[in-house]
Design a protein around this motif. Sequence first.
Motif, short mmCIF file in Angstrom:
data_model
loop_
_atom_site.label_atom_id
_atom_site.label_comp_id
_atom_site.label_asym_id
_atom_site.label_seq_id
_atom_site.Cartn_x
_atom_site.Cartn_y
_atom_site.Cartn_z
N ARG A 244 1.03 -1.46 -0.08
CA ARG A 244 -0.29 0.07 0.03
C ARG A 244 0.92 1.31 -0.03
N ASP A 245 0.72 2.14 -0.94
CA ASP A 245 0.91 3.87 -0.54
C ASP A 245 0.13 4.60 0.29
N LYS A 265 5.45 3.50 2.01
CA LYS A 265 4.67 2.07 1.77
C LYS A 265 4.93 1.29 2.08
N THR A 306 1.31 -4.74 9.69
CA THR A 306 1.54 -4.01 8.51
C THR A 306 3.14 -3.55 8.98
#
Length: 359
Positions: A244-245, A265, A306
């Motif tokens: 993900r950006d 990212k 994440t």
Amino acid sequence: MRLAIAKIDLVALSYNLSKTKQLAPHSKVMAVLKANAYGHGLVTIAQHLTTADAFAVARIDEALALRAGGVTKPIVLLEGFFNKSDLPILLANNFQTIIHDENQLAMLESAELDAPIATWLKVDTGMHRLGIEPSQLEGFYRRLKASKNTHSAVNLMTHFPCADDLNNARTQNQITAFKQLTNDHNEQLCLANSAGILGWTESHCDWIRPGLMIYGVSPMLHCQGVDHGLKPVMRLTTKVIAIRDIPAGEQVGYGGRWQSNQPTKLAVVAMGYGDGYPRHAKHGTPVVIKGHRYGIVGSVSMDMITVDIGENSEQIAVGDEVEMWGPNLAVEEIAECADTIAYELLCNVTPRVGYQYIS
């Protein structure tokens, strides 16, 4: 296909047991397999510890699972038994039991058994968890020796609470007290757990009880298995499932507990507390992807974590393997990042994680 995999290195397991035997060459080895072999797989681990002299488990269901898996070596119940009806099961399966209180001794004395059971009398020298008082030793010992339900040999055992700390004199005091207490008894002695084996040579005696160390993890304060020449047996891995950006200033994860201070990212990896990964792992707790360390950001959720991959994002793709702990990232380090101990992390791996045994 399972994304989260615990890869169990059976070669490292055998190596660690060999290393343990080298540290205490005159002692027999009672390998500790409680709690699903510290999360590594009870029966498979036992089947590959071929040079151990005996196994130890906490509870009778663990011992029965070993017998059902074809394990024939002696098995010691570290908590003993709790009902008189358990005794025929112990006898039928050739289980040995610890005796640690009056209730157990009375049940054993009054049972009607077809043959005697091997016993270990546990003396509390300072752990204050299980065990008889030192002043009770002579009375318990005489009663066990006189009982028709026990083998003539009565093995003697104690346990260390602080052997992981070489600067704590309590362990040496326990060793001295236990040896003085048992000096007049010509019986097999067992004192040393993993920390005793590594740190207190005088505690080795007739038997040793290695647990955590045979899985390649250090029981000592502020140490890792590699410091003792041990090899990690478990390598916990998963996969990157998304990239993900994230613009500067965005909050990430439940509660928005982490905020990016610059564009970056994130790699989303398929691992969470539903797999046994510690929910309280701090921001920056490392993972390894393609040989590089990256830090966790945001909260650990049930299924995902994440990871800030920042400038190296071009090198990472969906499907890449992520090492959560293992040979490249010590489980002891992850435990420290989560304010817990390596024992808990290993034991908490859940059934959702697949196991691969590598020989």
